[in-house]
Design a protein around this motif. Structure first.
Motif, PDB file in Angstrom:
ATOM      1  N   SER A  21      61.641  25.586  37.968  1.00 19.42           N
ATOM      2  CA  SER A  21      60.936  24.504  37.310  1.00 19.42           C
ATOM      3  C   SER A  21      60.070  23.810  38.223  1.00 19.42           C
ATOM      4  O   SER A  21      59.144  22.898  38.245  1.00 19.42           O
ATOM      5  CB  SER A  21      61.494  23.637  36.444  1.00 19.42           C
ATOM      6  OG  SER A  21      62.646  22.948  37.136  1.00 19.42           O
ATOM      7  N   THR A  22      60.738  23.577  39.594  1.00 22.83           N
ATOM      8  CA  THR A  22      60.069  23.241  41.062  1.00 22.83           C
ATOM      9  C   THR A  22      59.331  24.101  41.879  1.00 22.83           C
ATOM     10  O   THR A  22      58.377  23.498  42.446  1.00 22.83           O
ATOM     11  CB  THR A  22      61.300  22.412  41.674  1.00 22.83           C
ATOM     12  OG1 THR A  22      62.018  21.461  40.826  1.00 22.83           O
ATOM     13  CG2 THR A  22      60.806  21.574  42.927  1.00 22.83           C
ATOM     14  N   HIS A  23      59.728  25.310  41.858  1.00 18.52           N
ATOM     15  CA  HIS A  23      59.122  26.226  42.734  1.00 18.52           C
ATOM     16  C   HIS A  23      58.433  27.280  41.786  1.00 18.52           C
ATOM     17  O   HIS A  23      59.307  28.374  41.416  1.00 18.52           O
ATOM     18  CB  HIS A  23      60.016  26.711  43.612  1.00 18.52           C
ATOM     19  CG  HIS A  23      60.734  25.750  44.505  1.00 18.52           C
ATOM     20  ND1 HIS A  23      60.312  25.020  45.594  1.00 18.52           N
ATOM     21  CD2 HIS A  23      62.031  24.847  44.240  1.00 18.52           C
ATOM     22  CE1 HIS A  23      61.078  24.299  46.101  1.00 18.52           C
ATOM     23  NE2 HIS A  23      62.353  24.302  45.216  1.00 18.52           N
ATOM     24  N   VAL A  24      57.161  27.402  41.763  1.00 17.94           N
ATOM     25  CA  VAL A  24      56.609  28.517  41.202  1.00 17.94           C
ATOM     26  C   VAL A  24      56.754  29.885  41.727  1.00 17.94           C
ATOM     27  O   VAL A  24      56.812  30.767  41.073  1.00 17.94           O
ATOM     28  CB  VAL A  24      54.902  28.264  41.055  1.00 17.94           C
ATOM     29  CG1 VAL A  24      54.178  29.438  40.097  1.00 17.94           C
ATOM     30  CG2 VAL A  24      54.551  26.972  40.340  1.00 17.94           C
ATOM     31  N   ALA A  25      57.174  29.965  43.058  1.00 23.65           N
ATOM     32  CA  ALA A  25      57.203  31.259  43.736  1.00 23.65           C
ATOM     33  C   ALA A  25      58.483  31.902  43.272  1.00 23.65           C
ATOM     34  O   ALA A  25      58.519  33.160  43.153  1.00 23.65           O
ATOM     35  CB  ALA A  25      57.631  30.885  45.341  1.00 23.65           C
ATOM     36  N   ILE A  26      59.395  31.080  42.774  1.00 25.00           N
ATOM     37  CA  ILE A  26      60.486  31.691  42.112  1.00 25.00           C
ATOM     38  C   ILE A  26      60.205  32.598  41.155  1.00 25.00           C
ATOM     39  O   ILE A  26      60.703  33.760  40.627  1.00 25.00           O
ATOM     40  CB  ILE A  26      61.547  30.824  41.941  1.00 25.00           C
ATOM     41  CG1 ILE A  26      62.439  29.989  43.244  1.00 25.00           C
ATOM     42  CG2 ILE A  26      63.030  31.270  41.014  1.00 25.00           C
ATOM     43  CD1 ILE A  26      63.354  29.009  42.998  1.00 25.00           C
ATOM     44  N   ALA A  27      59.598  31.834  39.930  1.00 20.73           N
ATOM     45  CA  ALA A  27      59.125  32.616  38.797  1.00 20.73           C
ATOM     46  C   ALA A  27      58.293  33.742  39.150  1.00 20.73           C
ATOM     47  O   ALA A  27      58.316  34.821  38.360  1.00 20.73           O
ATOM     48  CB  ALA A  27      58.372  31.346  37.851  1.00 20.73           C
ATOM     49  N   ALA A  28      57.420  33.756  40.143  1.00 21.02           N
ATOM     50  CA  ALA A  28      56.345  34.766  40.390  1.00 21.02           C
ATOM     51  C   ALA A  28      57.114  35.881  40.988  1.00 21.02           C
ATOM     52  O   ALA A  28      56.825  37.047  40.586  1.00 21.02           O
ATOM     53  CB  ALA A  28      55.405  34.179  41.427  1.00 21.02           C
ATOM     54  N   VAL A  29      58.357  35.644  41.757  1.00 18.58           N
ATOM     55  CA  VAL A  29      58.963  36.488  42.314  1.00 18.58           C
ATOM     56  C   VAL A  29      59.695  37.621  41.155  1.00 18.58           C
ATOM     57  O   VAL A  29      59.713  38.839  41.121  1.00 18.58           O
ATOM     58  CB  VAL A  29      60.229  36.240  43.311  1.00 18.58           C
ATOM     59  CG1 VAL A  29      61.005  37.422  43.634  1.00 18.58           C
ATOM     60  CG2 VAL A  29      59.387  35.872  44.774  1.00 18.58           C
ATOM     61  N   LEU A  30      60.304  36.560  40.132  1.00 17.35           N
ATOM     62  CA  LEU A  30      60.874  37.247  38.927  1.00 17.35           C
ATOM     63  C   LEU A  30      59.987  37.867  37.957  1.00 17.35           C
ATOM     64  O   LEU A  30      60.547  38.835  37.506  1.00 17.35           O
ATOM     65  CB  LEU A  30      61.694  36.249  38.238  1.00 17.35           C
ATOM     66  CG  LEU A  30      62.713  35.382  38.957  1.00 17.35           C
ATOM     67  CD1 LEU A  30      63.474  34.348  38.133  1.00 17.35           C
ATOM     68  CD2 LEU A  30      64.017  36.373  39.480  1.00 17.35           C
ATOM     69  N   ASP A  31      58.891  37.683  38.114  1.00 18.31           N
ATOM     70  CA  ASP A  31      57.704  38.286  37.125  1.00 18.31           C
ATOM     71  C   ASP A  31      57.187  39.411  37.942  1.00 18.31           C
ATOM     72  O   ASP A  31      56.625  40.556  37.428  1.00 18.31           O
ATOM     73  CB  ASP A  31      56.301  37.361  37.313  1.00 18.31           C
ATOM     74  CG  ASP A  31      56.615  36.223  36.423  1.00 18.31           C
ATOM     75  OD1 ASP A  31      57.852  36.196  35.652  1.00 18.31           O
ATOM     76  OD2 ASP A  31      55.739  35.080  36.092  1.00 18.31           O
ATOM     77  N   GLY A  32      57.663  39.576  39.423  1.00 22.05           N
ATOM     78  CA  GLY A  32      57.058  40.613  40.038  1.00 22.05           C
ATOM     79  C   GLY A  32      55.533  40.708  40.655  1.00 22.05           C
ATOM     80  O   GLY A  32      55.119  41.748  41.130  1.00 22.05           O
ATOM     81  N   THR A  33      55.113  39.488  40.690  1.00 21.14           N
ATOM     82  CA  THR A  33      53.694  39.309  41.189  1.00 21.14           C
ATOM     83  C   THR A  33      53.645  39.256  42.650  1.00 21.14           C
ATOM     84  O   THR A  33      52.795  39.446  43.220  1.00 21.14           O
ATOM     85  CB  THR A  33      52.866  38.210  40.375  1.00 21.14           C
ATOM     86  OG1 THR A  33      53.592  37.129  40.726  1.00 21.14           O
ATOM     87  CG2 THR A  33      52.506  38.558  39.033  1.00 21.14           C
ATOM     88  N   ILE A  34      54.704  38.479  43.132  1.00 21.34           N
ATOM     89  CA  ILE A  34      54.738  38.263  44.692  1.00 21.34           C
ATOM     90  C   ILE A  34      56.040  39.106  44.994  1.00 21.34           C
ATOM     91  O   ILE A  34      56.972  39.188  44.240  1.00 21.34           O
ATOM     92  CB  ILE A  34      54.872  36.748  45.011  1.00 21.34           C
ATOM     93  CG1 ILE A  34      55.902  36.116  44.658  1.00 21.34           C
ATOM     94  CG2 ILE A  34      53.294  36.412  44.606  1.00 21.34           C
ATOM     95  CD1 ILE A  34      55.908  34.613  45.109  1.00 21.34           C
TER      96      ILE A  34
END
Length: 352
Positions: A21-34
């Motif tokens: 919720s603080t770091h979009v990068a974590i969500a993006a890794v879990l999504d597979g985009t980065i």
């Protein structure tokens, strides 16, 4: 610790939810985009999760329940990591990380108060023009295009970057002189970063390119804008405020890097104190002399900076000569004959 395949990232989702919720990068890794890697202490019902994205590492979970995993965590987390941990881990860093000289770096997270900016039309100085970051820009191959192509490196593929990233750059005399783009995206959220070449700062370019980028993010269904910066980065924070972003919260990262990104972010006394600390740490971790060199230059002590640079190279540092030449904190040193000679020696060592 178990390295998860992307298809199994859901096993770590609940542990990383609050951090995400603080770091979009974590969500993006879990999504597979980065790009990223995810480890857990056990595949089913994990109690700790470690996520890595480039040099950023994020640790979440319950330390008191995974003492038997501390040694494995210490093997996984490199001493050069830019390390984010949940608060409950902050007094256990010595147990799970080999870098005992790292310090907390205060950071600011900013965001839009609503889904619209209400800004006036962007006006650039004569000769400057805004263009979107897309395939047409890459085909144009303007000067300094690497400031744009470097943005792709953290993404799972260039195609995913072009499909999901949103950004613009400013061209002047055929070269990219300022840019702003989403570093990571997930659902309606995106984290935005901006950069302007030193010779073109204080012209309003960063504010202009950031405003148009954020407006495009809203237009394309990503209104939950986030902007992260060192708390010392007055320029970045000023740009964010100038386009309507407000501070959401503050948090810390731990690392051996200077907690700054621009000359003038830190006062002279702070730079000197950092120089002393980094020199002491360098006796144990040689790459700290890279940052000690920068600290002493910022403190105005060229002699001590050169001494640390020489010891860095003589000590078997395995970094690239280009990293020294491009290091923001030593730009006033790059024409010094001693600096050039030391960098040339590092280049020769790397080419052997």
């Amino acid at each position: 610790m178990f390295l998860l395949e992307q298809a199994a990232y859901s096993a770590a989702q609940s542990l990383l939810k609050d951090f995400s919720s603080t770091h979009v990068a974590i969500a993006a890794v879990l999504d597979g985009t980065i790009d990223g890697e995810v480890w857990v202490d056990r595949p089913v019902g994990p109690r700790v999760a470690l996520l890595a994205n480039g040099d950023a590492y994020y640790l979440a979970g319950l330390p008191d329940e995974v003492v038997d995993s501390f040694a494995n965590l210490k093997e996984l987390i490199p001493d050069w990591a830019y390390f984010f941990v949940e608060d409950r881990w902050s007094d256990r860093l010595g147990d799970i990380w080999s870098n005992r000289f790292a310090r907390p770096h205060p950071r600011v997270r900013m965001g839009l108060p609503g889904a619209s900016l209400g800004l006036a039309a962007t006006v650039l100085p004569d000769g400057f023009r805004l263009v979107p970051i897309d395939q047409r820009l890459l085909d144009l191959e303007p000067g300094n295009i690497e400031t744009v192509t470097d943005l792709m490196e953290g993404w799972a593929s260039p195609e995913l970057f072009l499909e999901n990233a949103i950004g613009f750059c400013v061209l002047y005399d055929g070269s990219v002189v300022s840019h702003c783009a989403t570093d990571s995206v997930s659902g309606t959220r995106c984290e935005v970063g901006v950069g302007t070449e030193p010779a073109y700062r204080r012209l309003g370019l960063g504010k202009a390119v950031a405003a148009v980028t954020i407006a495009e993010c809203i237009k394309r269904g990503r209104p939950d804008i986030e902007w992260h910066a060192h708390a010392s980065n007055k320029g970045s924070i000023a740009i964010a405020r100038g386009i309507g972003l407000l501070e959401r919260d503050r948090h810390v990262a731990y690392s051996g890097n200077l907690p700054a990104e621009n000359v003038g972010d830190l006062d002279l006394d702070t730079c000197r104190e950092w120089g002393i600390h980094l020199e002491q740490a360098s006796d144990h971790i040689n790459w700290y002399r890279f940052h000690a060199t920068g600290a002493w230059m910022l403190a105005g002590d060229r002699t001590r900076a050169i001494a640390n640079l020489r010891q860095l190279v003589d000590g078997g540092w395995d970094g690239e000569a280009e990293w020294l030449e491009g290091y923001w904190a030593v730009q006033s040193l790059v024409d010094d004959p001693q600096f050039k000679a030391i960098v040339a020696r590092q280049r020769a060592i790397r080419e052997e």
